[in-house]
Design a protein around this motif. Sequence first.
Motif, PDB file in Angstrom:
ATOM      1  N   TRP A  37      50.610  36.953  45.621  1.00 54.91           N
ATOM      2  CA  TRP A  37      50.919  38.148  44.835  1.00 54.91           C
ATOM      3  C   TRP A  37      49.822  38.462  43.830  1.00 54.91           C
ATOM      4  O   TRP A  37      49.518  39.638  43.599  1.00 54.91           O
ATOM      5  N   LEU A  38      49.203  37.448  43.262  1.00 59.98           N
ATOM      6  CA  LEU A  38      48.104  37.702  42.329  1.00 59.98           C
ATOM      7  C   LEU A  38      46.932  38.384  43.022  1.00 59.98           C
ATOM      8  O   LEU A  38      46.275  39.265  42.443  1.00 59.98           O
ATOM      9  N   ARG A  39      46.666  38.012  44.262  1.00 57.12           N
ATOM     10  CA  ARG A  39      45.550  38.640  44.995  1.00 57.12           C
ATOM     11  C   ARG A  39      45.835  40.111  45.290  1.00 57.12           C
ATOM     12  O   ARG A  39      44.904  40.906  45.418  1.00 57.12           O
ATOM     13  N   ARG A  40      47.104  40.475  45.409  1.00 51.23           N
ATOM     14  CA  ARG A  40      47.448  41.877  45.602  1.00 51.23           C
ATOM     15  C   ARG A  40      47.474  42.642  44.280  1.00 51.23           C
ATOM     16  O   ARG A  40      47.255  43.846  44.252  1.00 51.23           O
ATOM     17  N   PHE A  41      47.734  41.905  43.223  1.00 51.41           N
ATOM     18  CA  PHE A  41      47.778  42.537  41.905  1.00 51.41           C
ATOM     19  C   PHE A  41      46.372  42.737  41.330  1.00 51.41           C
ATOM     20  O   PHE A  41      46.112  43.750  40.661  1.00 51.41           O
ATOM     21  N   GLN A  42      45.473  41.808  41.570  1.00 53.56           N
ATOM     22  CA  GLN A  42      44.143  41.872  40.958  1.00 53.56           C
ATOM     23  C   GLN A  42      43.418  43.190  41.214  1.00 53.56           C
ATOM     24  O   GLN A  42      42.846  43.768  40.271  1.00 53.56           O
ATOM     25  N   SER A  78      35.910  37.039  37.845  1.00 52.55           N
ATOM     26  CA  SER A  78      35.853  35.781  38.586  1.00 52.55           C
ATOM     27  C   SER A  78      36.885  34.794  38.045  1.00 52.55           C
ATOM     28  O   SER A  78      37.377  33.932  38.786  1.00 52.55           O
ATOM     29  N   VAL A  79      37.220  34.920  36.760  1.00 56.07           N
ATOM     30  CA  VAL A  79      38.235  34.041  36.179  1.00 56.07           C
ATOM     31  C   VAL A  79      39.599  34.329  36.796  1.00 56.07           C
ATOM     32  O   VAL A  79      40.332  33.411  37.182  1.00 56.07           O
ATOM     33  N   LEU A  80      39.937  35.606  36.907  1.00 58.65           N
ATOM     34  CA  LEU A  80      41.211  35.956  37.529  1.00 58.65           C
ATOM     35  C   LEU A  80      41.207  35.560  39.000  1.00 58.65           C
ATOM     36  O   LEU A  80      42.229  35.087  39.518  1.00 58.65           O
ATOM     37  N   SER A  81      40.095  35.719  39.656  1.00 58.05           N
ATOM     38  CA  SER A  81      40.004  35.297  41.062  1.00 58.05           C
ATOM     39  C   SER A  81      40.284  33.799  41.199  1.00 58.05           C
ATOM     40  O   SER A  81      40.984  33.363  42.122  1.00 58.05           O
TER      41      SER A  81
END
Length: 278
Positions: A37-42, A78-81
């Motif tokens: 879900w984070l990868r879709r939100f980013q 890159s931190v969020l990634s």
Amino acid sequence: MGAGSVVDNAIRHPQGGRVVCELLGINASRAVDAGPWLRRFQPRGGALANNPDGWGLAYTEGGEFKITKSPTPGAESSVLSALCSTVHSSLVIGHVRHANHPYVNSIENTHPFIRSCCGKEWIFAHNGLVSDIKTLPEARLHEGCNPLGQTDSEYAFCYLLERIAFHIDVNARSDGEVQVDRFASIVELVAAHGRFNFLISDGAYLIAYGHDHLHFLDDSDTATKAVVIATVPLSTDKWVPFEPGELRIYQGGRLITSRHTRLGAVHERTEIYKETTL
């Protein structure tokens, strides 16, 4: 647990105008991989949506909140990634910001916000605009919760904590429905002064309020109860929109209770203003 195909259509507010800022919440019965879900939100942080003015992520780990945020585009971080690959938690709150009030990108104005109240740490993130709340003569702020930034969102958070501290027993083992009724009245009061979609948590519960634009998805499987909440659907799964003014409280991925607030006008329940015990 998982996410369906990503959606990248431009989302607009149902009453006209583009949605600004977006929320993500995850609550589950055990620590889960938040990455799908984070990868879709980013990408909502400046790539697929016009929210380039900051990002933040809070989640529980070892019984405590961890929070990371930056006043930079989340889509480029890159931190969020890296967090997309490492966060395993039963409770997550994320936010990507479109600066509106004020038009200032700073770490102090970046959601989520964290404060202590009633012996607990609280996390809060908001979508909307409630700047009029600052004009209320009753808008005293919780002791120790002076805003560090200039956003109406942080001010509203401190206002909520002041009302929680005075009107609600967060450690009550009985009268839970009464406590929820009181909280719903407080939320209704703030919502009467703008748009007030938000996520808030004390680490035990995930509380979500859909003033006018929020969705939820049952993401449970045979081993885990889980719910995902987002401003806009992040996949082609069957997301359900919150009803206008709907308050939903989750624990362990399960809906514990809900309320429907009245929108559009300040109601007559003045006891929420008063400094007297309810």
